[in-house]
Design a protein around this motif. Structure first.
Motif, PDB file in Angstrom:
ATOM      1  N   GLY A 175       0.671  -1.579  -0.093  1.00 54.68           N
ATOM      2  CA  GLY A 175       0.066  -0.054  -0.409  1.00 54.68           C
ATOM      3  C   GLY A 175       0.692   1.363  -0.127  1.00 54.68           C
ATOM      4  O   GLY A 175       1.415   1.083  -0.032  1.00 54.68           O
ATOM      5  N   PRO A 177       1.996   3.629   2.736  1.00 58.86           N
ATOM      6  CA  PRO A 177       2.347   4.701   3.938  1.00 58.86           C
ATOM      7  C   PRO A 177       2.879   5.550   3.552  1.00 58.86           C
ATOM      8  O   PRO A 177       4.010   5.649   2.604  1.00 58.86           O
TER       9      PRO A 177
ATOM     10  N   ASN B  61      -3.776  -6.459  10.688  1.00 58.61           N
ATOM     11  CA  ASN B  61      -3.947  -5.201   9.192  1.00 58.61           C
ATOM     12  C   ASN B  61      -4.986  -4.895   9.130  1.00 58.61           C
ATOM     13  O   ASN B  61      -5.903  -6.162   8.568  1.00 58.61           O
ATOM     14  N   TYR B  63      -5.960  -1.498   7.231  1.00 64.60           N
ATOM     15  CA  TYR B  63      -5.665  -0.550   6.520  1.00 64.60           C
ATOM     16  C   TYR B  63      -6.778   0.921   6.857  1.00 64.60           C
ATOM     17  O   TYR B  63      -6.166   2.073   6.561  1.00 64.60           O
ATOM     18  N   GLU B  64      -8.025   0.699   6.676  1.00 64.67           N
ATOM     19  CA  GLU B  64      -9.238   1.896   6.752  1.00 64.67           C
ATOM     20  C   GLU B  64      -8.596   2.628   8.004  1.00 64.67           C
ATOM     21  O   GLU B  64      -8.454   3.671   8.017  1.00 64.67           O
ATOM     22  N   THR B  67      -1.560   1.997   7.995  1.00 63.05           N
ATOM     23  CA  THR B  67      -1.118   0.662   8.004  1.00 63.05           C
ATOM     24  C   THR B  67      -0.059  -0.027   9.260  1.00 63.05           C
ATOM     25  O   THR B  67       0.508  -1.259   8.804  1.00 63.05           O
ATOM     26  N   GLY B 162      -6.960   5.938   8.481  1.00 66.25           N
ATOM     27  CA  GLY B 162      -6.419   5.336   6.762  1.00 66.25           C
ATOM     28  C   GLY B 162      -7.100   5.321   5.804  1.00 66.25           C
ATOM     29  O   GLY B 162      -6.124   6.060   4.698  1.00 66.25           O
ATOM     30  N   VAL B 167      -4.365   5.598   2.042  1.00 67.73           N
ATOM     31  CA  VAL B 167      -3.274   3.999   2.366  1.00 67.73           C
ATOM     32  C   VAL B 167      -3.384   3.354   0.452  1.00 67.73           C
ATOM     33  O   VAL B 167      -2.758   2.957   0.462  1.00 67.73           O
ATOM     34  N   TYR B 172     -12.136  -0.914   1.067  1.00 67.58           N
ATOM     35  CA  TYR B 172     -12.381  -2.610   0.541  1.00 67.58           C
ATOM     36  C   TYR B 172     -13.304  -3.097   0.019  1.00 67.58           C
ATOM     37  O   TYR B 172     -14.504  -3.384   0.415  1.00 67.58           O
ATOM     38  N   TRP B 235      -6.707  -6.214  -3.567  1.00 68.92           N
ATOM     39  CA  TRP B 235      -5.652  -6.073  -3.192  1.00 68.92           C
ATOM     40  C   TRP B 235      -4.604  -6.447  -5.403  1.00 68.92           C
ATOM     41  O   TRP B 235      -3.791  -6.053  -5.648  1.00 68.92           O
TER      42      TRP B 235
END
Ligand code: HEM
Lengths: 213, 300
Positions: A175, A177, B61, B63-64, B67, B162, B167, B172, B235
Motif C-alpha cells: 500500500g 504508508p 491488518n 488499513y482503514e 497500516t 487510513g 493508504v 475495500y 489487493w
C-alpha cells in the motif's frame, strides 16, 4: 554571541562518546523489551524488533547526512559527532541484519536465498555491505593511512548507501504508508542540496579564478 | 443447516477468558502431531491451540485504520457499528437492506477454530463464532446464473484515519467464486472467543475463508453482491502480480517479494521458530476438489 557560535561553544565541551553509550543502551533496551514481550513487542516481537532496528539505522544514517548542510546553512559545526552517529547507524544495521538472519529467517541457506531472490532484501544487503568498509575505516589510524582525500572519497559511499536504504524501505511495504516515502523525500532533498552546494562552490571558485587571472 | 463441517473441538476446549487474557507462550498447531496423522499432511484439528485473545485483537491488518499492526486496536473504537445494515443485491431473490440481526436471525451460530494465515507469512489460530455463509446465501436466495459473490467493507472517513489518508483505494472489496462461498468451511464471523467481534477484527460481521490468505477474509461487511462476472478485489487492483483473485494459501507459489514456504505462528516470543506452511493452509482435504484441473501457479 550569536546562537550558532554559542552552540559551537557547547559542542567544544560536549564529547561524542555518550552517543555510543546511548546507541548501545537503546539497542539493548529494545532487545530487552522484545525478549519480555513488552509494549509493541507483545504479540510479534521478532518482526517488530527487526523493523525497529532497521528504522533506527535509517534515521541515524540520515542524521549523519544532516551534519554538512547544518554547517553550511547555520554555521553550527557538529562534525565532531559524525563518526559516532555513523558507527551507531552501523551497529543498528548489524543488529537489524542479525535479527533477520538469526531470529526471523533462521537458516543460512534461506538468508542466501532471500538476499538473492528478494529485491528489497538485495538492496538492503547491498547497503549493509557498502557500510562495512566505512565502519572499518572510521578511526584516526585509517584516515592517516588512507589520507584524507581517499578517505573522503571512500566515505562518499554514504550517498548510495542511504538511497539504497530508503529504496529498501519503500520496496518492502504494502500500500501507500507515509513513512518510507517521507524518508525518501528527506534523503533526496539532502542529496539535492549537496549537489547544488558543491556545484555552486566549484562554479564560483572557477569563475573567481578566471576573473582574477 | 449449520454444522456441515465437523470441528473436533467443542466450546469447552476453548481457554476460559480468565486464562487466555494473560497467556503468552503458546506453541499452537504442533502438539500431538504425528500421533494423529491426517491424510494430505494436514495437522490434526484437535492439535490446534488458539492464540490468546490479546494476540488476536492487538496485531491486525485493517488499513482503514492505518497500516501499522497496532493502528487498528488504537483507532477502531471510533467505528460506528450500531445500527448496521448489510445491502444484499445483484442476482438474488430477496435483495434489500438487511439489519444485521434480521440477516442472522434463525441461523445457527457455531464456533470454528481455524488457522489464519496472513499473506505476510505469519499466522494465528482463531476461535471464531459465526454462521456459514451458505446459510446467508440460502436465506436471500441465489438466482441461477450467479457465479461469484462480491463483498464490500464499510467506509467511515471521519472515523477511519487510513481512509482519510488514502493508504489504499477504499472501499475495500473482495470476492469469491460461488462454490468457494458456499463451501462449508466459509463463514461469516460475528465473534471471537464467544465475545462479540472486536472492531479491530472486523465488527460486526466479517468473512472467514481459512484456506486463503487473510486479506480475502474481508472485514466489517456492508454489501454482498451476487454476480455472474468475477468481481474486482482490492489487493488484486493494487498489484495483480502479487495478489491474485484466488489467493489460496500455497507454500509452493511465492509472493514476488517474499517466500510463502514457511510462516511464523504468532505468540511464540522472540525465539519462536518458523513452521512449514501447509497447502490450502491445512484444509487441502476439504477444498482441493474446488480447484481440480486448475493450474494453481497461474491462478495464484
Ligand atoms: C543500511 C542497511 C539497512 C537499512 C538502513 C535498513 C532499514 C530498514 C527499514 C527502515 C525497514 C522498515 C522498518 C519499518 O517498517 O519500520 C527495514 C525492514 C526490513 N529489512 Fe532492512 N535495512 C538495512 C539492511 C537490511 C539487510 C542487510 C537485510 C537482510 C539481509 C534487511 C532486511 C529487512 C527485512 C526483511 C525487513 C522487513 C521486515 C518485514 O518483513 O516486515 N535489511 N529495513
Amino acid at each position: 554571541m550569536t546562537l550558532p557560535a554559542r552552540i559551537n561553544g557547547w559542542v567544544r565541551v560536549v564529547p561524542a562518546w555518550p552517543i555510543y553509550i546511548l546507541a548501545v543502551v537503546n539497542l539493548l533496551w529494545e532487545f530487552w523489551l522484545a525478549l519480555n514481550g513488552l509494549r509493541q513487542y507483545a504479540v510479534e516481537p521478532i518482526n517488530v524488533l527487526e523493523r525497529q532496528y532497521g528504522e533506527i539505522a535509517l534515521i541515524m544514517l540520515i542524521a549523519g547526512l544532516f551534519i554538512t548542510p547544518i554547517r553550511n546553512w547555520t554555521g553550527v559545526n557538529l562534525v565532531k559527532y559524525r563518526r559516532a552517529i555513523g558507527l551507531s547507524a552501523f551497529l543498528f544495521v548489524l543488529a537489524h541484519f542479525l535479527v533477520f538472519a538469526v531470529l526471523d529467517v533462521q537458516s543460512v541457506s534461506r538468508v542466501v536465498t532471500e538476499v538473492i531472490k528478494r529485491p528489497y532484501v538485495t538492496v538492503g544487503f547491498a547497503a549493509f555491505v557498502l557500510l562495512i568498509p566505512l565502519a572499518v575505516t572510521s578511526n584516526n589510524r585509517s584516515i592517516r593511512k588512507l589520507g584524507p582525500v581517499r578517505w573522503r572519497k571512500l566515505h562518499m559511499l554514504t550517498y548510495p548507501i542511504v538511497v539504497l536504504s530508503g529504496l529498501h524501505y519503500i520496496w518492502l511495504v504494502k500500500g501507500w504508508p507515509i513513512e518510507p516515502f517521507a524518508y525518501m523525500v528527506v534523503i533526496l532533498a539532502l542529496l539535492f542540496v549537496r549537489i547544488k552546494w558543491t556545484g555552486i562552490r566549484d562554479y564560483l571558485a572557477k569563475r573567481d579564478a578566471s576573473a582574477s587571472s | 443447516m449449520a454444522y456441515r463441517w465437523k470441528n473436533d473441538l467443542t466450546p469447552a476446549d476453548v481457554t476460559p477468558k480468565s486464562l487466555f487474557l494473560n497467556r503468552r507462550q503458546l506453541i499452537a498447531g504442533t502438539a500431538g502431531l504425528g500421533a494423529i496423522a491426517v491424510a494430505g499432511g494436514a495437522r490434526a484439528q484437535d492439535a490446534l491451540v488458539p492464540n490468546s485473545f490479546e494476540d488476536i485483537t492487538t496485531y491486525n491488518n485493517f488499513y482503514e485504520f492505518g497500516t501499522g499492526k497496532t493502528d487498528p486496536v488504537q483507532n477502531a473504537s471510533a467505528m460506528v457499528i450500531d445500527p448496521w445494515t448489510v445491502t444484499i443485491d445483484g442476482m438474488v431473490d430477496n435483495p434489500g437492506e438487511y439489519a444485521l440481526a434480521d440477516l442472522l436471525d434463525g441461523l445457527e451460530t457455531e464456533e470454528r477454530i481455524y488457522r489464519f494465515r496472513c499473506v505476510e507469512a505469519w499466522s494465528m489460530v482463531v476461535p471464531w463464532n459465526g454462521v456459514e455463509l451458505a446459510d446467508i446465501l440460502d436465506k436471500v436466495g441465489v438466482q441461477d446464473g450467479a457465479q461469484y459473490v462480491a463483498f464490500e467493507t464499510v467506509v467511515q472517513p471521519e472515523n477511519m484515519p487510513g481512509v482519510r489518508r488514502n493508504v489504499i483505494d477504499f472501499p475495500y472489496v473482495e470476492g469469491l467464486r460461488l462454490d468457494e462461498a458456499r463451501h462449508p468451511l466459509t463463514m461469516m464471523a460475528t465473534g471471537i472467543y464467544g465475545e462479540p467481534m472486536p472492531k479491530q477484527n472486523g465488527a460486526p460481521m466479517r468473512l472467514v475463508v481459512p484456506w486463503k490468505y487473510g486479506f480475502k477474509s474481508i472485514k466489517s461487511i456492508v454489501r454482498i453482491t451476487l454476480t455472474d462476472t468475477q468481481p474486482p478485489t482490492t489487493w488484486n487492483n493494487i498489484n495483480a502480480r502479487e495478489y491474485g483473485f484466488y489467493s489460496n494459501v500455497n507454500p509452493t507459489v511465492d509472493h514476488p517479494r517474499w517466500s510463502q514456504a514457511t510462516e511464523r505462528l504468532i505468540g511464540g516470543g522472540l525465539f519462536s521458530s518458523r513452521q512449514d506452511t501447509l497447502m490450502f493452509n491445512g484444509y487441502e482435504e476439504e477444498v482441493a476438489s474446488l480447484y481440480e484441473g486448475m493450474d494453481l501457479t497461474a491462478n495464484y
